[in-house]
Design a protein around this motif. Structure first.
Motif, PDB file in Angstrom:
ATOM      1  N   GLU A 144       0.756  -1.811  -0.217  1.00  0.00           N
ATOM      2  CA  GLU A 144      -0.146   0.116   0.065  1.00  0.00           C
ATOM      3  C   GLU A 144       1.025   1.570  -0.028  1.00  0.00           C
ATOM      4  OE1 GLU A 144      -2.529  -0.490   2.952  1.00  0.00           O
ATOM      5  OE2 GLU A 144      -3.939  -1.984   2.625  1.00  0.00           O
ATOM      6  N   HIS A 145       1.956   1.253   0.666  1.00  0.00           N
ATOM      7  CA  HIS A 145       2.841   2.296   0.593  1.00  0.00           C
ATOM      8  C   HIS A 145       3.437   2.324  -0.705  1.00  0.00           C
ATOM      9  CE1 HIS A 145       5.994   5.384   2.858  1.00  0.00           C
ATOM     10  NE2 HIS A 145       7.150   4.022   2.347  1.00  0.00           N
ATOM     11  N   PHE A 146       3.837   1.756  -1.429  1.00  0.00           N
ATOM     12  CA  PHE A 146       4.555   1.612  -2.585  1.00  0.00           C
ATOM     13  C   PHE A 146       3.136   2.701  -3.566  1.00  0.00           C
ATOM     14  CE2 PHE A 146       7.941  -0.835  -1.351  1.00  0.00           C
ATOM     15  CZ  PHE A 146       8.919  -0.051  -1.892  1.00  0.00           C
ATOM     16  N   GLN A 147       2.071   1.815  -3.332  1.00  0.00           N
ATOM     17  CA  GLN A 147       1.149   2.029  -4.377  1.00  0.00           C
ATOM     18  C   GLN A 147       1.062   3.462  -4.153  1.00  0.00           C
ATOM     19  OE1 GLN A 147       0.147   0.895  -6.365  1.00  0.00           O
ATOM     20  NE2 GLN A 147       1.440  -1.022  -6.639  1.00  0.00           N
ATOM     21  N   ASP A 148       1.238   3.875  -2.677  1.00  0.00           N
ATOM     22  CA  ASP A 148       0.599   5.419  -2.625  1.00  0.00           C
ATOM     23  C   ASP A 148       1.637   6.672  -3.222  1.00  0.00           C
ATOM     24  OD1 ASP A 148      -1.607   5.087  -0.660  1.00  0.00           O
ATOM     25  OD2 ASP A 148      -0.791   5.144   0.885  1.00  0.00           O
ATOM     26  N   GLN A 149       2.725   6.185  -3.514  1.00  0.00           N
ATOM     27  CA  GLN A 149       3.914   7.024  -4.423  1.00  0.00           C
ATOM     28  C   GLN A 149       3.200   6.649  -5.736  1.00  0.00           C
ATOM     29  OE1 GLN A 149       7.766   5.904  -2.646  1.00  0.00           O
ATOM     30  NE2 GLN A 149       7.055   5.703  -0.615  1.00  0.00           N
ATOM     31  N   ILE A 150       3.505   5.458  -6.645  1.00  0.00           N
ATOM     32  CA  ILE A 150       3.271   5.016  -7.659  1.00  0.00           C
ATOM     33  C   ILE A 150       1.760   6.005  -8.473  1.00  0.00           C
ATOM     34  CG2 ILE A 150       3.039   3.482  -9.362  1.00  0.00           C
ATOM     35  CD1 ILE A 150       4.538   1.274  -7.452  1.00  0.00           C
ATOM     36  N   VAL A 151       1.214   5.396  -7.844  1.00  0.00           N
ATOM     37  CA  VAL A 151       0.201   6.257  -8.569  1.00  0.00           C
ATOM     38  C   VAL A 151      -0.129   7.876  -9.103  1.00  0.00           C
ATOM     39  CG1 VAL A 151      -2.449   6.819  -7.723  1.00  0.00           C
ATOM     40  CG2 VAL A 151      -2.136   4.717  -7.821  1.00  0.00           C
ATOM     41  N   PRO A 152       0.016   9.064  -7.737  1.00  0.00           N
ATOM     42  CA  PRO A 152       0.261  10.061  -7.975  1.00  0.00           C
ATOM     43  C   PRO A 152       1.066  10.812  -8.729  1.00  0.00           C
ATOM     44  CG  PRO A 152       1.494   9.456  -5.447  1.00  0.00           C
ATOM     45  CD  PRO A 152       0.501   8.073  -5.838  1.00  0.00           C
ATOM     46  N   LEU A 153       2.940   9.777  -8.419  1.00  0.00           N
ATOM     47  CA  LEU A 153       3.612   9.728 -10.030  1.00  0.00           C
ATOM     48  C   LEU A 153       2.951   9.335 -11.202  1.00  0.00           C
ATOM     49  CD1 LEU A 153       6.777   8.581  -7.837  1.00  0.00           C
ATOM     50  CD2 LEU A 153       6.176  10.842  -8.003  1.00  0.00           C
ATOM     51  N   LYS A 154       2.123   8.769 -11.295  1.00  0.00           N
ATOM     52  CA  LYS A 154       1.903   8.686 -12.209  1.00  0.00           C
ATOM     53  C   LYS A 154       0.547   9.227 -13.241  1.00  0.00           C
ATOM     54  CE  LYS A 154       2.181   3.239 -13.120  1.00  0.00           C
ATOM     55  NZ  LYS A 154       1.829   2.093 -13.415  1.00  0.00           N
ATOM     56  N   GLN A 155      -0.201   9.553 -12.197  1.00  0.00           N
ATOM     57  CA  GLN A 155      -1.076  11.054 -12.443  1.00  0.00           C
ATOM     58  C   GLN A 155      -0.805  12.003 -12.881  1.00  0.00           C
ATOM     59  OE1 GLN A 155      -2.621  10.821  -9.241  1.00  0.00           O
ATOM     60  NE2 GLN A 155      -4.395   9.263  -9.796  1.00  0.00           N
ATOM     61  N   GLN A 156       0.752  12.635 -12.080  1.00  0.00           N
ATOM     62  CA  GLN A 156       1.898  13.579 -12.054  1.00  0.00           C
ATOM     63  C   GLN A 156       2.775  13.204 -13.895  1.00  0.00           C
ATOM     64  OE1 GLN A 156       3.847  15.192  -8.834  1.00  0.00           O
ATOM     65  NE2 GLN A 156       1.803  13.943  -7.614  1.00  0.00           N
ATOM     66  N   ASN A 157       2.770  12.708 -14.967  1.00  0.00           N
ATOM     67  CA  ASN A 157       4.007  12.334 -15.048  1.00  0.00           C
ATOM     68  C   ASN A 157       5.034  12.225 -15.268  1.00  0.00           C
ATOM     69  OD1 ASN A 157       1.752  11.257 -17.514  1.00  0.00           O
ATOM     70  ND2 ASN A 157       1.507  13.368 -18.021  1.00  0.00           N
ATOM     71  N   ALA A 158       5.766  12.217 -14.269  1.00  0.00           N
ATOM     72  CA  ALA A 158       6.584  12.503 -12.703  1.00  0.00           C
ATOM     73  C   ALA A 158       7.963  11.278 -13.291  1.00  0.00           C
ATOM     74  CB  ALA A 158       6.518  13.849 -12.320  1.00  0.00           C
ATOM     75  N   CYS A 159       8.368  11.531 -13.376  1.00  0.00           N
ATOM     76  CA  CYS A 159      10.023  10.237 -12.800  1.00  0.00           C
ATOM     77  C   CYS A 159       9.396   9.186 -12.968  1.00  0.00           C
ATOM     78  CB  CYS A 159       9.793  10.580 -10.941  1.00  0.00           C
ATOM     79  SG  CYS A 159       9.567  12.100 -10.237  1.00  0.00           S
ATOM     80  N   PRO A 160       9.492   9.082 -14.300  1.00  0.00           N
ATOM     81  CA  PRO A 160       9.379   7.298 -15.029  1.00  0.00           C
ATOM     82  C   PRO A 160      10.202   6.717 -14.359  1.00  0.00           C
ATOM     83  CG  PRO A 160      10.238   9.135 -17.042  1.00  0.00           C
ATOM     84  CD  PRO A 160       9.868  10.060 -15.650  1.00  0.00           C
ATOM     85  N   LYS A 161      11.919   6.800 -14.653  1.00  0.00           N
ATOM     86  CA  LYS A 161      12.210   6.013 -14.049  1.00  0.00           C
ATOM     87  C   LYS A 161      11.947   5.493 -12.450  1.00  0.00           C
ATOM     88  CE  LYS A 161      15.152   5.731 -18.106  1.00  0.00           C
ATOM     89  NZ  LYS A 161      15.075   3.976 -18.192  1.00  0.00           N
ATOM     90  N   LEU A 162      12.522   6.466 -12.023  1.00  0.00           N
ATOM     91  CA  LEU A 162      12.041   6.068 -10.324  1.00  0.00           C
ATOM     92  C   LEU A 162      10.396   5.517 -10.478  1.00  0.00           C
ATOM     93  CD1 LEU A 162      11.932   6.524  -7.535  1.00  0.00           C
ATOM     94  CD2 LEU A 162      10.653   8.510  -7.536  1.00  0.00           C
ATOM     95  N   ILE A 163       9.417   5.314 -11.722  1.00  0.00           N
ATOM     96  CA  ILE A 163       8.679   4.512 -10.890  1.00  0.00           C
ATOM     97  C   ILE A 163       8.676   3.065 -11.368  1.00  0.00           C
ATOM     98  CG2 ILE A 163       6.378   4.250 -12.403  1.00  0.00           C
ATOM     99  CD1 ILE A 163       5.536   7.076 -12.964  1.00  0.00           C
ATOM    100  N   GLU A 164       9.142   3.238 -11.672  1.00  0.00           N
ATOM    101  CA  GLU A 164      10.179   1.403 -12.463  1.00  0.00           C
ATOM    102  C   GLU A 164      10.280   1.262 -11.246  1.00  0.00           C
ATOM    103  OE1 GLU A 164      12.429   1.120 -16.000  1.00  0.00           O
ATOM    104  OE2 GLU A 164      11.575   2.634 -17.139  1.00  0.00           O
ATOM    105  N   LEU A 165      11.144   2.072 -10.812  1.00  0.00           N
ATOM    106  CA  LEU A 165      12.041   1.142  -9.519  1.00  0.00           C
ATOM    107  C   LEU A 165      10.878   0.646  -8.947  1.00  0.00           C
ATOM    108  CD1 LEU A 165      14.474   0.739  -7.920  1.00  0.00           C
ATOM    109  CD2 LEU A 165      14.254   3.164  -7.130  1.00  0.00           C
TER     110      LEU A 165
END
Length: 220
Positions: A144-165
């Motif tokens: 849940e903790h990781f998803q709480d970061q992945i979802v907003p980053l995807k919504q903002q189209n930000a940090c694609p490499k970090l999202i992959e990590l």
């Protein structure tokens, strides 16, 4: 770092900050970002909590292995700890590479002690069942903790490499959760053990403690 620059420009003193950053070169901005005194924005706080969490995870398995040296159980539990610890160690190394030293939580020694304790005592006192319940609870929170970061980053189209990590680490944590749950369900005696009075309260305590630890790591 680009995420930090945007967040810094949007901070309460954004006009001054934005004017400064318009004149900054990339290297100027990097030096500012790496200063221990630089502001922490949302992503800095989240990455600090990730680093703390992966540190704690490595030490959970170190604690469990220490308990197994006192209370040998079987080779399956040893393999479980060793393979998961290797996985968590690789996560930790990746976050250590990504997160600058100045943005590490100052409480990493506390997370090491807490993680070791969380792995050691349940395993020593409750054996493999208590360890699997503990790991399943921890990893449920971490997913849940990781998803709480992945979802907003995807919504903002930000940090694609970090999202992959983050997605890579999240998938591993889901595997750890499912592996612990599967081992708990193996055999009739273990199914009975799942109904033991201590399982749900202990699982809730572990999840709540994990959430509290992540919250503290965002601030200190």
């Amino acid at each position: 770092m680009n995420y930090w620059m945007i967040a810094e420009a949007a901070s309460p003193n954004g006009t001054t900050t934005h004017a400064r950053y318009c004149c900054f070169t990339f290297h100027d901005a990097r030096r500012e970002y790496l200063k221990p005194s630089s502001n922490w924005h949302w992503l800095d706080r989240e990455l600090s909590s990730n680093l703390a969490g992966e540190t704690g995870a490595v030490f959970i398995y170190k604690g469990a292995l220490a308990a197994l040296s006192i209370r040998p159980i079987n080779g399956d539990v040893l393999e479980f700890c060793q393979s998961h610890m290797a996985n968590e160690t690789s996560h930790l190394q990746m976050f250590q590479y990504v997160v600058p030293d100045g943005k590490h939580t100052k409480l990493l020694p506390v997370w090491k002690i807490a993680g070791f304790t969380l792995g050691f005592f349940p395993t020593l006192l409750g054996g493999s069942r208590a360890l699997y319940v503990t790991v399943e609870a921890v990893e449920t929170f971490v997913e849940e903790h990781f998803q709480d970061q992945i979802v907003p980053l995807k919504q903002q189209n930000a940090c694609p490499k970090l999202i992959e990590l983050l997605e890579h680490c999240c998938a591993d944590e889901v595997h750890h959760k499912e592996d612990a749950a599967r081992r708990l369900l193996e055999g009739k005696s273990n199914i009975t053990d799942l109904k033991a009075v201590w399982v749900k309260p202990w699982s809730s305590i572990v999840k709540g403690g994990s959430a509290l630890a992540a919250s503290i790591a965002r601030r200190v």
